[in-house]
Design a protein around this motif. Structure first.
Motif, PDB file in Angstrom:
ATOM      1  N   LEU A  54      34.567  39.820  23.471  1.00  0.00           N
ATOM      2  CA  LEU A  54      33.514  40.801  23.705  1.00  0.00           C
ATOM      3  C   LEU A  54      32.222  40.116  24.156  1.00  0.00           C
ATOM      4  O   LEU A  54      31.552  40.569  25.098  1.00  0.00           O
ATOM      5  CB  LEU A  54      33.276  41.588  22.416  1.00  0.00           C
ATOM      6  CG  LEU A  54      32.129  42.593  22.377  1.00  0.00           C
ATOM      7  CD1 LEU A  54      32.300  43.650  23.437  1.00  0.00           C
ATOM      8  CD2 LEU A  54      32.043  43.236  20.996  1.00  0.00           C
ATOM      9  N   ARG A  55      31.894  39.009  23.534  1.00  0.00           N
ATOM     10  CA  ARG A  55      30.683  38.284  23.915  1.00  0.00           C
ATOM     11  C   ARG A  55      30.799  37.742  25.338  1.00  0.00           C
ATOM     12  O   ARG A  55      29.812  37.710  26.083  1.00  0.00           O
ATOM     13  CB  ARG A  55      30.424  37.147  22.933  1.00  0.00           C
ATOM     14  CG  ARG A  55      29.157  36.364  23.246  1.00  0.00           C
ATOM     15  CD  ARG A  55      28.810  35.321  22.195  1.00  0.00           C
ATOM     16  NE  ARG A  55      28.343  35.957  20.966  1.00  0.00           N
ATOM     17  CZ  ARG A  55      29.064  36.073  19.862  1.00  0.00           C
ATOM     18  NH1 ARG A  55      30.293  35.572  19.827  1.00  0.00           N
ATOM     19  NH2 ARG A  55      28.577  36.658  18.802  1.00  0.00           N
ATOM     20  N   VAL A  56      31.994  37.322  25.728  1.00  0.00           N
ATOM     21  CA  VAL A  56      32.202  36.821  27.081  1.00  0.00           C
ATOM     22  C   VAL A  56      31.887  37.909  28.108  1.00  0.00           C
ATOM     23  O   VAL A  56      31.151  37.684  29.083  1.00  0.00           O
ATOM     24  CB  VAL A  56      33.653  36.315  27.263  1.00  0.00           C
ATOM     25  CG1 VAL A  56      33.933  36.012  28.732  1.00  0.00           C
ATOM     26  CG2 VAL A  56      33.901  35.066  26.419  1.00  0.00           C
ATOM     27  N   LEU A  57      32.428  39.111  27.906  1.00  0.00           N
ATOM     28  CA  LEU A  57      32.185  40.207  28.852  1.00  0.00           C
ATOM     29  C   LEU A  57      30.732  40.645  28.835  1.00  0.00           C
ATOM     30  O   LEU A  57      30.158  40.991  29.872  1.00  0.00           O
ATOM     31  CB  LEU A  57      33.101  41.392  28.527  1.00  0.00           C
ATOM     32  CG  LEU A  57      34.600  41.152  28.717  1.00  0.00           C
ATOM     33  CD1 LEU A  57      35.385  42.417  28.384  1.00  0.00           C
ATOM     34  CD2 LEU A  57      34.905  40.709  30.145  1.00  0.00           C
ATOM     35  N   ASP A  58      30.132  40.634  27.652  1.00  0.00           N
ATOM     36  CA  ASP A  58      28.720  40.988  27.522  1.00  0.00           C
ATOM     37  C   ASP A  58      27.868  40.016  28.334  1.00  0.00           C
ATOM     38  O   ASP A  58      27.010  40.417  29.139  1.00  0.00           O
ATOM     39  CB  ASP A  58      28.343  40.943  26.038  1.00  0.00           C
ATOM     40  CG  ASP A  58      26.947  41.481  25.754  1.00  0.00           C
ATOM     41  OD1 ASP A  58      26.203  41.781  26.704  1.00  0.00           O
ATOM     42  OD2 ASP A  58      26.599  41.598  24.554  1.00  0.00           O
ATOM     43  N   ALA A  59      28.103  38.736  28.162  1.00  0.00           N
ATOM     44  CA  ALA A  59      27.329  37.713  28.876  1.00  0.00           C
ATOM     45  C   ALA A  59      27.574  37.770  30.380  1.00  0.00           C
ATOM     46  O   ALA A  59      26.688  37.419  31.173  1.00  0.00           O
ATOM     47  CB  ALA A  59      27.680  36.328  28.340  1.00  0.00           C
ATOM     48  N   ALA A  60      28.759  38.222  30.774  1.00  0.00           N
ATOM     49  CA  ALA A  60      29.099  38.294  32.198  1.00  0.00           C
ATOM     50  C   ALA A  60      28.465  39.494  32.891  1.00  0.00           C
ATOM     51  O   ALA A  60      28.663  39.688  34.101  1.00  0.00           O
ATOM     52  CB  ALA A  60      30.613  38.339  32.368  1.00  0.00           C
ATOM     53  N   GLY A  61      27.710  40.300  32.140  1.00  0.00           N
ATOM     54  CA  GLY A  61      26.928  41.361  32.760  1.00  0.00           C
ATOM     55  C   GLY A  61      27.574  42.722  32.823  1.00  0.00           C
ATOM     56  O   GLY A  61      27.104  43.600  33.565  1.00  0.00           O
ATOM     57  N   TYR A  62      28.611  42.963  32.031  1.00  0.00           N
ATOM     58  CA  TYR A  62      29.209  44.299  32.010  1.00  0.00           C
ATOM     59  C   TYR A  62      28.319  45.227  31.188  1.00  0.00           C
ATOM     60  O   TYR A  62      27.892  44.894  30.084  1.00  0.00           O
ATOM     61  CB  TYR A  62      30.636  44.229  31.460  1.00  0.00           C
ATOM     62  CG  TYR A  62      31.571  43.616  32.469  1.00  0.00           C
ATOM     63  CD1 TYR A  62      32.206  44.405  33.419  1.00  0.00           C
ATOM     64  CD2 TYR A  62      31.769  42.238  32.513  1.00  0.00           C
ATOM     65  CE1 TYR A  62      33.032  43.833  34.389  1.00  0.00           C
ATOM     66  CE2 TYR A  62      32.585  41.661  33.475  1.00  0.00           C
ATOM     67  CZ  TYR A  62      33.204  42.469  34.412  1.00  0.00           C
ATOM     68  OH  TYR A  62      34.004  41.896  35.375  1.00  0.00           O
TER      69      TYR A  62
END
Length: 339
Positions: free
Chosen positions: A138-146
């Protein structure tokens, strides 16, 4: 040690976040699932970049249409111009650890959309409807700008409510013909709902299910004298909204989006959003710490210290609780408790 074409965690995070590479994004989540040696450095790099995404949890019993509803929500959110990430947790085989990852099969309509990223995660025996890697992914997708991340759980039972600990808004799906609505209302899983969704509302019994859930909300004590579903109760608490949908046809999905938006407004106005995210961070820290202690405990199996404690317990010279205190003190380096 290089990981594919990426020579360092910095290069991998830059490719995923700055360049928007789906391949790098997939690699990041894979490393999270594997518990890679790079994981700590990746987490450090992602920490200042995350925190903006709206997290929506989607849960319910098997067969209520979670994947179809998730796909319909993706369509509605994309129509509003938002980038959407999906983490779909699938059950794992207890024998091989593998998973069908069938949720992605039901979302093929979005696979060519660059504004949508869909990733299946195998539960790998983790209870609660999620995967151990879900918070990190979840943190990965959050950081990727979703802008929005939808987290779809494994089909869960009434005690498996982990989704509420990571989602800003939790949707609980039900369908007609799956048992007595009032009996279902006693289940713990309904207590986590911010929005209750009666899917497959074109089937016989849908009106009864909707009525039972609406009555459950009214009897919950939240509504007070002036409260209504989808609004704040007299004491400021959120009153879960009950919505009807036919996700396969796209019917009622806009009502769900509006209910989620209303809940988001309440979260921000009440300060609950900040409190939920603080609890989420505390839970994640605790899980990582416990996992670390469990790993250290595994190293003590067969050790002389544990064997000596076991001998003392068998001989009756030491009780198991005191022996456990001694073992914890040895693992953590803390002083042994006074006896």
């Amino acid at each position: 040690m290089a990981r594919g074409p990426y020579a360092s965690p910095e290069a991998l995070v830059a490719a995923a976040v700055e360049d928007g590479s789906p391949r790098a994004l997939a690699r990041l989540i894979s490393l999270v699932e594997e518990g890679s040696p790079w994981l700590r450095e990746i987490a450090r790099l992602l920490a200042p970049l995350a925190g903006s995404a709206q997290v929506i949890g989607i849960t319910g019993a098997p067969g209520v249409g979670k994947s179809t509803s998730t796909s319909a929500l993706v369509s509605a959110l994309r129509a509003d111009g938002r980038r959407v990430g999906v983490l779909a947790v699938d059950p794992s085989s207890p024998f091989t650890g593998g998973a069908l990852l069938g949720d992605r099969v039901r979302m093929t309509a979005h696979t060519t959309d660059p504004g949508v990223y869909i990733r299946s995660l195998a539960s790998r025996g983790h209870l609660g409807g999620l995967s151990w890697a879900t918070p990190q992914a979840l943190r990965v997708l959050d950081a990727a700008g979703y802008d929005v991340v939808l987290v779809e759980t494994v089909g869960v039972g009434q005690a498996e409510v982990d989704i509420a600990s990571i989602a800003d808004t939790t949707l609980v799906l039900l369908a007609p013909g799956m048992g007595d609505g009032i009996q279902a209302a006693k289940a713990g899983i309904l207590e986590i709902a911010d929005v209750l969704v009666v899917n497959k509302a074109d089937r016989p019994g849908a009106d009864d299910t909707y009525r039972d859930l609406t009555n459950m909300v009214r009897l919950s004590g939240l509504t007070g004298h002036r409260g209504r579903d989808g609004a704040a109760a007299d004491d400021g608490r959120w009153v879960p909204k009950v919505v009807r949908t036919v996700a396969a046809a796209g019917t009622g999905v806009i009502d769900v989006v509006e209910a989620v938006a209303a809940h988001r407004s309440w979260l921000e106005a009440s300060g609950e959003l900040a409190r939920r995210r603080a609890r989420r961070a505390a839970d994640e820290i605790e899980q990582i710490a416990v996992a670390g202690l469990r790993a250290r405990f595994g190293e003590t199996r067969g050790s002389r210290h544990l064997g000596a404690l076991a001998d003392e317990v068998v001989a009756g010279r030491l009780d198991p609780w005191t022996a456990a205190d001694d073992l914890i003190a040895a693992l953590t380096g803390s002083p042994e408790p006074a006896r």
